[in-house]
Scaffold this motif. Structure first.
Motif, PDB file in Angstrom:
ATOM      1  N   PRO A 199      83.092 -46.430  34.770  1.00 29.58           N
ATOM      2  CA  PRO A 199      82.455 -46.178  33.608  1.00 29.58           C
ATOM      3  C   PRO A 199      81.124 -47.232  33.560  1.00 29.58           C
ATOM      4  N   GLU A 200      80.782 -48.407  34.523  1.00 31.21           N
ATOM      5  CA  GLU A 200      79.860 -49.151  34.540  1.00 31.21           C
ATOM      6  C   GLU A 200      78.671 -48.316  35.604  1.00 31.21           C
ATOM      7  N   ASN A 201      79.032 -47.037  36.140  1.00 35.49           N
ATOM      8  CA  ASN A 201      78.031 -46.585  36.649  1.00 35.49           C
ATOM      9  C   ASN A 201      77.676 -44.958  35.910  1.00 35.49           C
ATOM     10  N   MET A 202      78.343 -44.866  34.823  1.00 35.73           N
ATOM     11  CA  MET A 202      78.098 -43.757  34.169  1.00 35.73           C
ATOM     12  C   MET A 202      76.816 -43.983  33.012  1.00 35.73           C
ATOM     13  N   VAL A 203      75.816 -42.774  33.106  1.00 29.31           N
ATOM     14  CA  VAL A 203      74.893 -43.127  32.110  1.00 29.31           C
ATOM     15  C   VAL A 203      75.109 -41.784  31.322  1.00 29.31           C
ATOM     16  N   THR A 204      75.039 -42.015  29.959  1.00 25.90           N
ATOM     17  CA  THR A 204      75.175 -40.654  29.251  1.00 25.90           C
ATOM     18  C   THR A 204      74.062 -40.389  28.111  1.00 25.90           C
ATOM     19  N   ILE A 205      73.759 -39.124  28.175  1.00 23.21           N
ATOM     20  CA  ILE A 205      72.580 -38.650  27.104  1.00 23.21           C
ATOM     21  C   ILE A 205      73.424 -37.557  26.371  1.00 23.21           C
ATOM     22  N   GLN A 206      73.581 -37.754  24.956  1.00 21.84           N
ATOM     23  CA  GLN A 206      74.273 -37.047  24.281  1.00 21.84           C
ATOM     24  C   GLN A 206      73.550 -36.219  23.197  1.00 21.84           C
ATOM     25  N   SER A 207      73.540 -34.891  23.394  1.00 24.69           N
ATOM     26  CA  SER A 207      72.897 -34.034  22.427  1.00 24.69           C
ATOM     27  C   SER A 207      73.805 -32.866  21.751  1.00 24.69           C
ATOM     28  N   TYR A 208      73.340 -32.193  20.768  1.00 24.11           N
ATOM     29  CA  TYR A 208      74.195 -31.110  20.212  1.00 24.11           C
ATOM     30  C   TYR A 208      74.283 -30.029  20.946  1.00 24.11           C
ATOM     31  N   GLY A 209      75.253 -29.880  22.098  1.00 24.54           N
ATOM     32  CA  GLY A 209      75.252 -28.784  23.222  1.00 24.54           C
ATOM     33  C   GLY A 209      74.097 -29.357  24.230  1.00 24.54           C
ATOM     34  N   PRO A 210      74.479 -29.333  25.735  1.00 21.60           N
ATOM     35  CA  PRO A 210      73.652 -29.427  26.583  1.00 21.60           C
ATOM     36  C   PRO A 210      72.601 -28.460  26.621  1.00 21.60           C
ATOM     37  N   VAL A 211      71.693 -28.344  25.948  1.00 22.39           N
ATOM     38  CA  VAL A 211      70.708 -27.615  25.766  1.00 22.39           C
ATOM     39  C   VAL A 211      69.085 -28.316  26.069  1.00 22.39           C
ATOM     40  N   ILE A 212      68.216 -27.828  27.092  1.00 19.69           N
ATOM     41  CA  ILE A 212      67.174 -28.413  27.221  1.00 19.69           C
ATOM     42  C   ILE A 212      66.159 -27.103  26.565  1.00 19.69           C
ATOM     43  N   SER A 213      65.308 -27.153  25.702  1.00 18.54           N
ATOM     44  CA  SER A 213      64.525 -26.347  25.184  1.00 18.54           C
ATOM     45  C   SER A 213      62.849 -26.347  25.460  1.00 18.54           C
ATOM     46  N   ASN A 214      62.689 -27.481  26.077  1.00 19.25           N
ATOM     47  CA  ASN A 214      61.326 -27.812  26.340  1.00 19.25           C
ATOM     48  C   ASN A 214      61.178 -28.817  27.624  1.00 19.25           C
TER      49      ASN A 214
END
Length: 165
Positions: free
Chosen positions: A31-46
Motif C-alpha cells: 500500500p505504501e508504494n501505491m499512488v492512485t488517481i481516480q476518475s469516472y472511468g479510466p478515460v483520458i480525453s485530452n
C-alpha cells in the motif's frame, strides 16, 4: 507480473470503493508504494488535461516507474448514458459536437457523447488510455504502462487480468 514491489506504482482507476485490496493482490504492490488517481472511468480525453497532468506529476514527483490503467468489467455505464438522453443536455451536446468538428484539434474523442460515456468495451477504453500515456511527450520511455481489468460479478470484485495490445 514481474514488478519491483519496492518502487512506486501509479494506478489510474475508476471511482469505486474496495479496489485497493484487489490491486494489491493482483500486483503484490504494498500500500505504501501505491499512488492512485481516480476518475469516472479510466478515460483520458485530452493530452494536456487534468488527468494526464496528474499522471505526469506522479511520474516525476513520486518517481513512478510503472502505471496501470484499471477498468472494471461488467460495470454498467447507465448513469452516464441516461445523462446524455436528458433533453436539456442533448441540444448542448449537438452544439458542442459542431464546435469540436470545426475547431478543437486536441479533443481525442469524436463526439461529446463519446467523451461523456467512453467506449462500451472496457478493454478499448483501457487500450486507448495506455496508448495515450505511453506516447505522451512528457512520459519517459522507461516508464512501463499496462492495462488491468477487474471483474465485477454480482457486485463482488475478483482477480484482475492484464490487457495487452
Amino acid at each position: 507480473m514481474n514488478l519491483d514491489t519496492n518502487q512506486k506504482v501509479l494506478f489510474l482507476t475508476d471511482i469505486e470503493n474496495g479496489l485497493e485490496p484487489i490491486l494489491q493482490e493482483a500486483t503484490k504492490i504494498r500500500p505504501e508504494n501505491m499512488v492512485t488517481i481516480q476518475s469516472y472511468g479510466p478515460v483520458i480525453s485530452n493530452l494536456f488535461g487534468d488527468i494526464m497532468r496528474s499522471v505526469v506529476l506522479a511520474i516525476y514527483q513520486a518517481n513512478v516507474k510503472e502505471i496501470f490503467v484499471v477498468g472494471i468489467k461488467d460495470k454498467g455505464i447507465t448513469s452516464v448514458n441516461s445523462l446524455t438522453q436528458v433533453d436539456s443536455i442533448k441540444d448542448e451536446i449537438l452544439k458542442l459536437d459542431d464546435s469540436i468538428q470545426n475547431s478543437m484539434a486536441d479533443f481525442l474523442d469524436d463526439t461529446v457523447n463519446e467523451w461523456l460515456t467512453g467506449k462500451e468495451n472496457v478493454s478499448e477504453n483501457i487500450e486507448k488510455c495506455v496508448d495515450i500515456i505511453r506516447n505522451h511527450p512528457l512520459v519517459p520511455s522507461d516508464v512501463r504502462v499496462r492495462g488491468l481489468i477487474i471483474n465485477n460479478k454480482n457486485g463482488k470484485y475478483s482477480k484482475a487480468e492484464v490487457v495487452t495490445n
